[in-house]
Structure formats: C-alpha cells, structure tokens
Design a protein around this motif. Sequence first.
Motif, mmCIF file in Angstrom:
data_model
loop_
_atom_site.group_PDB
_atom_site.id
_atom_site.type_symbol
_atom_site.label_atom_id
_atom_site.label_comp_id
_atom_site.label_asym_id
_atom_site.label_seq_id
_atom_site.Cartn_x
_atom_site.Cartn_y
_atom_site.Cartn_z
ATOM 1 N N MET A 83 -16.702 3.142 -25.716
ATOM 2 C CA MET A 83 -15.565 2.243 -25.579
ATOM 3 C C MET A 83 -14.590 2.657 -26.674
ATOM 4 S SD MET A 83 -15.543 -1.937 -25.546
ATOM 5 C CE MET A 83 -16.419 -2.128 -27.078
ATOM 6 N N SER A 86 -7.290 2.088 -28.080
ATOM 7 C CA SER A 86 -6.169 2.658 -27.341
ATOM 8 C C SER A 86 -5.218 3.457 -28.216
ATOM 9 C CB SER A 86 -5.398 1.552 -26.622
ATOM 10 O OG SER A 86 -4.936 0.608 -27.554
ATOM 11 N N ASN A 116 -10.144 -3.000 -27.189
ATOM 12 C CA ASN A 116 -10.838 -2.764 -25.926
ATOM 13 C C ASN A 116 -11.934 -3.810 -25.760
ATOM 14 O OD1 ASN A 116 -11.750 -1.590 -23.555
ATOM 15 N ND2 ASN A 116 -11.699 0.493 -24.387
ATOM 16 N N SER A 118 -15.573 -4.741 -23.112
ATOM 17 C CA SER A 118 -16.508 -4.233 -22.123
ATOM 18 C C SER A 118 -17.553 -5.307 -21.838
ATOM 19 C CB SER A 118 -17.204 -2.972 -22.655
ATOM 20 O OG SER A 118 -18.204 -2.534 -21.776
#
Length: 153
Positions: A83, A86, A116, A118
């Motif tokens: 992961m 950005s 991020n 997940s």
Amino acid sequence: MANTATSMYFDGTGDYVTSPSSSNWTFGSADFTVECWFYPTSSGSSQILIANMAGWTTNNAWALAYQDNTAGVSWLTASGSWMVASGRSQANSWHHAAVCRTGALTSLFVDGALANTSTTATAWTSVATLGIGATGTGAQPYTGYLDAIRISK
C-alpha cells in the motif's frame, strides 16, 4: 518533532536494530499502530524503516518502508501487496509515517495526511525477528535517521 542530534542514524551498510521474534509483533486481525519519524539521507528502492519479516518474504508479514524511487512511504499488507503513499517524501528532511488498523480498515498516513487505505481479511500472523533500519535479517537496509518509533497493539 525529531532531530538528528538525538535520533538513531543508519548508514545503510549493515547497522540495524533487532528484537527477538515475539507474539508482540504478530497483530493477527487486531487493531494496531506502527509509526516513526524518519529523515532519509539517500534515495533508493525499498529501504526498511520497521519490519516483522524473515528476510524479504511477504507471507503475513508487515513492513513500513521508504521507497523514494517509487512512492515515498509504503506499507506491506498482510496479503503481500504494498500500500503506497500517493506522494514522495523528500530526502534530507523529517517526515512522519503511521499505519493504523481499526477493524478491517488499514490506513497509511504520511506527515499527518491520509495517504492510502486498504481493507483485508488476511491477518498479520508472521512471527519473525523485528527489524528497525532493515528487516530482522538485515535485508533492505535504510540510510538515514529514525526517531520516536512506536508499535501499539
């Protein structure tokens, strides 16, 4: 904020800190936070900040890494994928990285901003030597400063 005068320095040539394998580093599906301040002094691929993994294996292991040539900061998920943040974290300046899991949601923060998220049903079950500044076996060494490392489970 951390400073270079009182933090740990890793030169990327075999100096790293380990703690024996322990269930303390095995998160399972519980909530956790892994965080640190880091000041990279060189760019490069996959430099480990903190990891619970044997060598460079990824099965149910975890790692917080600095990957300047790709994404800046990244987190190895329990399913073995990365992961990534950005944006990039520039070398020669302090940055804060944190990974928090609450329920099924894992969130990666860089410099206080959500980078991020997940969701995964896979649990972090690897029991390996904890490594700071590299994996527990010395793979993927980091070059730079680390400070205020915290692992909460």
